[in-house]
Design an enzyme around this catalytic site. Sequence first.
Site, PDB file in Angstrom:
ATOM      1  N   GLY A   6       1.068   1.328   6.810  1.00 34.83           N
ATOM      2  CA  GLY A   6       1.018  -0.077   7.389  1.00 34.83           C
ATOM      3  C   GLY A   6       2.163  -0.309   8.167  1.00 34.83           C
ATOM      4  N   ASN A   7       3.468   0.372   7.898  1.00 34.90           N
ATOM      5  CA  ASN A   7       4.674   0.086   8.596  1.00 34.90           C
ATOM      6  C   ASN A   7       4.565   1.065   9.702  1.00 34.90           C
ATOM      7  OD1 ASN A   7       5.823  -1.814   7.048  1.00 34.90           O
ATOM      8  ND2 ASN A   7       6.554  -0.513   5.723  1.00 34.90           N
TER       9      ASN A   7
ATOM     10  N   LYS B  15       4.389  -3.988  -5.238  1.00 33.39           N
ATOM     11  CA  LYS B  15       3.726  -3.499  -3.978  1.00 33.39           C
ATOM     12  C   LYS B  15       4.140  -4.552  -2.742  1.00 33.39           C
ATOM     13  CE  LYS B  15       1.262  -1.208  -0.766  1.00 33.39           C
ATOM     14  NZ  LYS B  15       1.566  -0.083  -0.374  1.00 33.39           N
TER      15      LYS B  15
ATOM     16  N   LYS C 120      -2.062   2.140  -0.731  1.00 32.01           N
ATOM     17  CA  LYS C 120      -3.051   3.152   0.422  1.00 32.01           C
ATOM     18  C   LYS C 120      -2.724   4.558  -0.013  1.00 32.01           C
ATOM     19  CE  LYS C 120      -0.922   4.216   3.650  1.00 32.01           C
ATOM     20  NZ  LYS C 120      -0.177   5.531   3.990  1.00 32.01           N
TER      21      LYS C 120
ATOM     22  N   LYS D  78       4.157   7.566  -1.871  1.00 30.55           N
ATOM     23  CA  LYS D  78       3.649   8.620  -1.103  1.00 30.55           C
ATOM     24  C   LYS D  78       4.077  10.065  -1.717  1.00 30.55           C
ATOM     25  CE  LYS D  78       4.595   5.982   3.101  1.00 30.55           C
ATOM     26  NZ  LYS D  78       4.484   4.814   2.536  1.00 30.55           N
TER      27      LYS D  78
END
Length: 308
Positions: free
Chosen positions: A9-10, A122, A205, A263
């Site tokens: 998203g970033n 989050k 995500k 991640k």
Amino acid sequence: MRLVIALGGNALLRRGEAMTAENQRDNVRVACEQIAKVAAGNELVIAHGNGPQVGLLALQGAAYDTANPYPLDVLGAETEGMIGYMIEQELGNLLPAELPFATILTQVEVDGADPAFQKPTKPIGPVYAPEEAERLAREKGWSIAPDGNQFRRVVASPRPQRIIEIRPIQWLLEKGAVVICAGGGGIPTLYENGKLRGVEAVIDKDRCSALLAEQLESDLLVIATDVDAAYVDWGKPTQKAIAQAHPDELERLGFAAGSMGPKVQAACEFARHTGKVAVIGSLPEIEAIVQGRAGTRVSTERAGLTFR
């Protein structure tokens, strides 16, 4: 190869940028230019983050006084449609006209007893200066947490258990479509008295993308973010980029839960469960990542860590 590419998203909305449709489309275009370079001869599944976008929608909803704001599961569905539309259009302008695209609203089941509901972690929405973050937390009942030198709202992030639309995703891939799905980690849902309903949360995500890649038996999972690799001693003069890592060694390093940690965890889980490779790297280097020339490659093939 069958590729699952997870766009952060970033990466789609860079830190500090205004959350305008034009800025988001410009960043989607950059991502699609890279994805287009690896499309030939490969099957593509594209997932994406939605933290900044769902946070903005939540802010807009909270500013509307005559009705209760929409819950996060509904906002997640909205962002799946918005970002999927932009990806379809920008990537479709770069690839052959006969190539089909499909954006799938993807429900993801979570466990209502997940401890994440008791400890929000989050980050969503824009960054705030400390004073403004504290004011919003008081006024809106938000949980907030540091993000660099500033703060962001944080919400529950339960672990994904099951991707409900996995069969239609598989069917579309078998028909040659580029599939955009599991946006923002999917729409968080759970079963209550035998009926499925949405839940106030945002699924990570990257963890959802790892589950998606595993269930689709993907050959490679690409986690594209706004940095070019996972680093040791990040932000210090001694920082070093990790080129290759075994999951066991990578997990021992300890990464921040609100940024690189999910991640790394997602990459490690995919590598362990499948014996295949996951790569963490920057969005503009997707082609080099797929070719094995960039990013942090996580696999069980070799022990230890190597650095650039």
